[in-house]
Design a protein around this motif. Structure first.
Motif, PDB file in Angstrom:
ATOM      1  N   GLY A  16      41.942  44.013  24.653  1.00  0.00           N
ATOM      2  CA  GLY A  16      43.273  44.353  24.363  1.00  0.00           C
ATOM      3  C   GLY A  16      44.346  43.188  25.158  1.00  0.00           C
ATOM      4  N   HIS A  17      45.383  43.731  25.508  1.00  0.00           N
ATOM      5  CA  HIS A  17      46.514  43.152  26.066  1.00  0.00           C
ATOM      6  C   HIS A  17      46.015  42.772  27.499  1.00  0.00           C
ATOM      7  N   TRP A  18      45.117  43.679  28.142  1.00  0.00           N
ATOM      8  CA  TRP A  18      44.662  43.523  29.506  1.00  0.00           C
ATOM      9  C   TRP A  18      43.224  43.297  29.198  1.00  0.00           C
ATOM     10  N   VAL A  19      42.339  42.775  30.328  1.00  0.00           N
ATOM     11  CA  VAL A  19      41.105  42.486  30.547  1.00  0.00           C
ATOM     12  C   VAL A  19      40.733  43.704  31.492  1.00  0.00           C
ATOM     13  N   LEU A  20      40.076  44.821  30.954  1.00  0.00           N
ATOM     14  CA  LEU A  20      39.827  46.117  31.685  1.00  0.00           C
ATOM     15  C   LEU A  20      38.156  46.044  32.171  1.00  0.00           C
ATOM     16  N   LYS A  21      37.273  45.651  31.287  1.00  0.00           N
ATOM     17  CA  LYS A  21      35.865  45.878  31.631  1.00  0.00           C
ATOM     18  C   LYS A  21      35.606  45.092  32.813  1.00  0.00           C
ATOM     19  N   PRO A  22      34.718  45.620  33.789  1.00  0.00           N
ATOM     20  CA  PRO A  22      34.537  45.023  34.838  1.00  0.00           C
ATOM     21  C   PRO A  22      33.717  43.706  34.880  1.00  0.00           C
ATOM     22  N   GLN A  23      32.730  43.493  33.704  1.00  0.00           N
ATOM     23  CA  GLN A  23      32.186  42.181  33.991  1.00  0.00           C
ATOM     24  C   GLN A  23      33.047  41.030  32.847  1.00  0.00           C
ATOM     25  N   ASN A  24      33.875  41.512  32.174  1.00  0.00           N
ATOM     26  CA  ASN A  24      34.863  40.949  31.614  1.00  0.00           C
ATOM     27  C   ASN A  24      35.717  40.619  32.401  1.00  0.00           C
ATOM     28  N   SER A  25      36.238  41.074  33.508  1.00  0.00           N
ATOM     29  CA  SER A  25      37.326  40.863  34.490  1.00  0.00           C
ATOM     30  C   SER A  25      36.635  39.883  35.267  1.00  0.00           C
ATOM     31  N   ARG A  26      35.454  39.829  35.810  1.00  0.00           N
ATOM     32  CA  ARG A  26      34.784  38.850  36.713  1.00  0.00           C
ATOM     33  C   ARG A  26      34.759  37.494  35.963  1.00  0.00           C
ATOM     34  N   LEU A  27      34.344  37.377  34.640  1.00  0.00           N
ATOM     35  CA  LEU A  27      34.522  36.184  33.771  1.00  0.00           C
ATOM     36  C   LEU A  27      35.877  35.790  33.725  1.00  0.00           C
ATOM     37  N   TRP A  28      36.892  36.366  33.643  1.00  0.00           N
ATOM     38  CA  TRP A  28      38.362  36.145  33.708  1.00  0.00           C
ATOM     39  C   TRP A  28      38.667  35.239  35.075  1.00  0.00           C
ATOM     40  N   TYR A  29      38.482  36.140  36.041  1.00  0.00           N
ATOM     41  CA  TYR A  29      38.642  35.543  37.297  1.00  0.00           C
ATOM     42  C   TYR A  29      38.021  34.259  37.586  1.00  0.00           C
ATOM     43  N   LYS A  30      37.024  34.206  37.213  1.00  0.00           N
ATOM     44  CA  LYS A  30      35.844  32.965  37.262  1.00  0.00           C
ATOM     45  C   LYS A  30      36.385  31.900  36.586  1.00  0.00           C
ATOM     46  N   THR A  31      36.614  32.122  35.375  1.00  0.00           N
ATOM     47  CA  THR A  31      37.101  31.157  34.328  1.00  0.00           C
ATOM     48  C   THR A  31      38.641  30.481  34.720  1.00  0.00           C
ATOM     49  N   VAL A  32      39.548  31.504  35.320  1.00  0.00           N
ATOM     50  CA  VAL A  32      40.713  31.070  35.445  1.00  0.00           C
ATOM     51  C   VAL A  32      40.724  30.353  36.982  1.00  0.00           C
ATOM     52  N   ASN A  33      39.957  30.730  37.852  1.00  0.00           N
ATOM     53  CA  ASN A  33      40.073  30.115  39.205  1.00  0.00           C
ATOM     54  C   ASN A  33      39.417  28.633  39.055  1.00  0.00           C
ATOM     55  N   ASP A  34      38.240  28.638  38.180  1.00  0.00           N
ATOM     56  CA  ASP A  34      37.453  27.261  37.826  1.00  0.00           C
ATOM     57  C   ASP A  34      38.492  26.178  37.285  1.00  0.00           C
ATOM     58  N   TRP A  35      39.131  26.786  36.312  1.00  0.00           N
ATOM     59  CA  TRP A  35      40.032  25.992  35.596  1.00  0.00           C
ATOM     60  C   TRP A  35      41.040  25.442  36.597  1.00  0.00           C
ATOM     61  N   VAL A  36      41.738  26.031  37.338  1.00  0.00           N
ATOM     62  CA  VAL A  36      42.714  25.854  38.451  1.00  0.00           C
ATOM     63  C   VAL A  36      42.011  24.582  39.487  1.00  0.00           C
ATOM     64  N   ASP A  37      40.787  25.161  39.825  1.00  0.00           N
ATOM     65  CA  ASP A  37      40.197  24.081  40.860  1.00  0.00           C
ATOM     66  C   ASP A  37      39.806  22.653  40.323  1.00  0.00           C
ATOM     67  N   GLN A  38      39.583  22.768  38.837  1.00  0.00           N
ATOM     68  CA  GLN A  38      39.217  21.773  38.359  1.00  0.00           C
ATOM     69  C   GLN A  38      40.220  20.598  38.236  1.00  0.00           C
ATOM     70  N   TRP A  39      41.656  21.048  38.104  1.00  0.00           N
ATOM     71  CA  TRP A  39      42.723  20.162  38.082  1.00  0.00           C
ATOM     72  C   TRP A  39      43.456  20.020  39.574  1.00  0.00           C
ATOM     73  N   LEU A  40      43.069  20.966  40.625  1.00  0.00           N
ATOM     74  CA  LEU A  40      44.112  20.828  41.752  1.00  0.00           C
ATOM     75  C   LEU A  40      42.853  20.494  42.856  1.00  0.00           C
ATOM     76  N   LYS A  41      41.588  20.435  42.651  1.00  0.00           N
ATOM     77  CA  LYS A  41      40.706  20.439  43.890  1.00  0.00           C
ATOM     78  C   LYS A  41      39.869  19.208  43.469  1.00  0.00           C
ATOM     79  N   LYS A  42      40.241  18.205  42.827  1.00  0.00           N
ATOM     80  CA  LYS A  42      39.326  17.045  42.332  1.00  0.00           C
ATOM     81  C   LYS A  42      39.135  16.147  43.765  1.00  0.00           C
TER      82      LYS A  42
END
Length: 737
Positions: free
Chosen positions: A711-737
């Motif tokens: 729903g409005h929040w990502v609450l399931k543990p494995q979904n949360s893991r995917l959320w953090y990984k996807t978000v951090n990878d996206w930031v790294d892609q543009w800021l750590k080239k």
């Protein structure tokens, strides 16, 4: 009037953590560390004051589960330990004799109320048995103060209202028919047909009561309305009178609930409560509305220990869910209602009674949630609550009788939960000092006529009762929260926060994750989060910056109200000025490598930033409003949009168009990650889909992370893991080239 204990100013808390079993270098915070932390619930003190029970949620990342268990700790201090090991167990509530407690468990299917027998000599549970077997499941258990009954809530079909046992059979039959039917279509004839992350499917939340020894549950709130009202957490919206003969609960009977915040307090006797006309929504015959004169929200009722008063929280402006939460007092004999916090410009949070007529409560202030005290009968409308405890506190459970260091002592004791940026919730206790101060001194303090502190001997002491997460936290390198202030929009002071990465080197330049909070009437502060954790964002080499813009809580109601009708105005100015200030003040910030991230209103602001500045190298928009007009048509809580944008799209279209991010699409340039959940009914998934479609058609680098089961929040543990990984990878892609 009895002598008043001097529980006013609490000294600094000394936290003693258990040492790790062996010494090793601390490592940066990881997602796996966060999932290893136990999630401590609210403290529930035993009636004799000797024990505190509380729930602890364990996360199993591989099984993708969160399982609650019940733990106990003595109030005098000592080891915390789990006391129900062979089943899941949540929400413990003591019997008045302290020999049993009720709890919730799904051990035999759906959620039901269970009873645990407690041996105080050994502090162990000797047996458990299931009390309820209701097809619609049971939640919100509460033991009556006279020990005779147990209350619980259940979502039932109002057309099944009637004399039991036919009522239970009717609900069970309708559930079974729905489960077996090949047709899953729903028919609506009113708004609020879905809420947050679920369709209501024609059911209503009702309050039931049954004898503590077992029997047939009775519906105390029959009718086609929710009683209690929906809540995202916090204190219960119902309570027993001290004699166990009455309950007070919260219910909204307005015709268009989706556009109304007018929940009222109702009282109904536990015995012979009356019945409604089946399916008509008529109130129980003997239920009485005690706050009918207030057209806005009344909630969280709590009787004083002697039954003379009902304290509760209230707002005054109808349709505005972020109006100031006042602490009100209803005198039962005279029906007089008093605003206890007329002279207090803060939102009252969790509160509790101590002694007979003393009240403790928490309220956000400058990124913290201090605890306050007053004695209503001394000051009434002129009360100036006294801050007695700093920090970020919640879940107040005040008691009069307690055991202090193996000696029975009648005193005002407050149990509460506390968190910080670098430590999740633990249970704390605060106890009075060894002397009392005169009534005149107390009056002067509460009336605001004295600025002198209480004498040193009266200072109470606070101590940490549980250290459940010390073994994990002792191995992690975290940075403290740093705060700064700057002149923001309208010349107002605005507070910002900064978190450095582990192993920080001031001679280096660091990229920035610029976090924008939701609400919009929310705030960053020295508190813990599993969903947007600043330390976890900083852990892989980033400086994290957060700004509490106009609209944020904890800075007075005028500051909150400033965002109404100005979503992209003062808040955007505050955010840009806040980042400007940080870039100029902290030389280790690399202003050429910055990414902005936000969810809910923060997601809206990311979408607004897309069309109004190109200073960021990347953006992350989670559950953000993209098209204000379509967001109004797909949300469930219409009161929110209609207040913030001063009407509907057909009555005030100019306001909706003025602040709609989608109308600035021709200015979009920044690479953006879009995140949305299918079951988000506050901000429908179509908002995220519209944004992603627009970005793709404009050939802007973009990606969408879609959760069909969140729903409005990502609450399931494995979904949360995917959320953090996807978000951090996206930031790294543009800021750590």
């Amino acid at each position: 009037m009895r002598c008043l204990s001097a529980f006013f100013l609490i000294s600094s808390v000394v936290v003693v953590l258990a040492p790790p079993a062996f010494c090793q270098a601390k490592h940066p915070f990881t997602f796996e560390d966060m999932m290893a932390l136990k999630r401590v619930g609210e403290p529930v003190p035993s009636p004799d004051g000797k024990w505190v029970v509380f729930s602890v949620v364990d996360v199993d990342l591989e099984k993708n589960t969160k399982t609650p268990h019940i733990w106990i700790v003595p109030t005098a201090g000592g080891e915390s330990r789990e006391i129900i090991k062979d089943q899941d167990a949540d929400r413990p509530r003591w019997a008045p004799d302290a020999k049993r407690f009720a709890f919730l468990s799904t051990n035999e299917g759906g959620s039901q109320v269970w009873i645990a027998d407690f041996d105080a000599a050994t502090a162990t549970v000797t047996a458990t048995h299931k009390l309820t077997s209701i097809a619609t499941e049971a939640g919100g258990d509460l033991w009556s103060p006279d020990g005779k009954n147990i209350l619980f809530t259940s979502d039932v079909y109002p057309e099944c209202d009637g004399a039991p046992p036919a009522e239970a059979g009717c609900n069970a039959k309708k559930l079974d028919e729905h489960a077996k039917s090949a047709v899953k279509a729903l028919v609506f004839d009113r708004l609020l047909y879905r809420h947050w992350n679920a369709y209501k499917e024609g059911k209503r939340s009702h309050i039931f009561v049954l004898p503590a020894e077992g029997g047939t549950p009775r519906d105390l709130t029959p009718g086609d309305f929710d009683a209690p009202v929906f809540s995202l957490g916090g204190q219960d919206n119902y309570s027993f009178s001290p004699d166990g003969q009455e309950i007070c609960y919260t219910s909204n009977h307005d015709r268009v609930e989706a556009a109304s915040t007018n929940s009222d307090l109702w009282i109904v006797p536990v015995n012979d409560a009356g019945t409604s006309d089946v399916g008509t929504g008529v109130s129980p015959v003997r239920a009485k509305n005690i706050t009918a004169d207030n057209p806005a929200s009344d909630s969280t009722p709590l009787y004083s220990p002697d039954g003379k008063y009902i304290a509760y929280r209230a707002q005054k402006r109808p349709g505005y869910e972020s109006d100031r939460f006042r602490l009100m007092l209803y005198e039962r004999s005279t029906r007089k209602i008093t605003n206890l916090t007329e002279n207090f410009d803060g939102w009252v949070g969790s509160f509790g009674w101590a002694g007979q007529h003393e009240i403790f409560f928490t309220a956000e202030n400058d990124g913290k949630s201090p605890m306050y005290y007053f004695y209503p009968e001394i000051c009434l409308e002129r009360c100036h609550p006294i801050k007695i405890l700093d920090g970020y506190n919640d879940d107040v459970a005040a008691r009069e009788k307690t055991v202090v260091h193996d000696k029975t002592d009648t005193s005002e004791t407050v149990l509460f939960s506390r968190m910080s940026l670098d430590a999740p919730t633990e249970v704390y206790i605060a106890e009075r000092g060894s002397c009392v101060i005169g009534l005149e001194k107390i009056k002067a303090l509460l009336l605001g006529e004295s600025k002198e502190p209480p004498p040193q001997c009266a200072m109470a002491k606070a101590r940490q009762l549980t250290h459940i997460n010390a073994p994990v936290l002792s191995q992690i390198a975290m940075s403290p929260l740093e705060t700064f202030w700057l002149p923001g929009a309208n010349g107002d002071k605005v507070q910002g926060f900064l978190v450095k990465p582990p192993n920080f080197d001031a001679s280096k330049k660091y990229p920035v994750k610029f976090l924008i909070h939701g609400g919009p009437q929310g705030a960053w502060g020295d508190d813990w989060s599993y969903r947007w954790n600043p330390d976890l964002f900083a852990a892989n080499g980033y400086v994290v910056i957060m700004i509490n813009f106009h609209g944020s809580t904890g800075y007075g109601q005028k500051f909150i109200d400033a965002i109404n009708g100005d979503w992209g105005g003062a808040p955007f100015e505050d955010l840009m000025k806040g980042l400007d200030y940080a870039e100029k003040t902290y030389p280790f910030i690399d202003k050429d490598r910055e990414c902005a991230l936000g969810a809910s209103y923060g997601g809206y602001m990311i979408n607004w930033i897309l069309g109004h500045t190109n200073r960021f190298k990347c953006l992350v928009s989670h559950d953000g409003m993209f098209n204000t007009e379509s967001a109004w048509g797909t949300t469930e809580e219409l009161w929110f949009n209609e207040w913030e944008f001063e009407g509907t799209p057909y009555s005030n279209r100019d306001m909706y168009y003025k602040w709609s991010p989608h109308l600035s699409a021709t200015s979009f340039k920044t690479p953006t990650l879009v995140v949305h959940g299918q079951r988000d009914y506050r901000l429908d998934v179509s908002e995220g889909l519209q944004l992603f479609t627009t970005l793709q058609r404009l050939n802007i680098p973009s990606k969408m992370l879609y959760f069909p089961d969140e729903g409005h929040w990502v609450l399931k543990p494995q979904n949360s893991r995917l959320w953090y990984k996807t978000v951090n990878d996206w930031v790294d892609q543009w800021l750590k080239k």
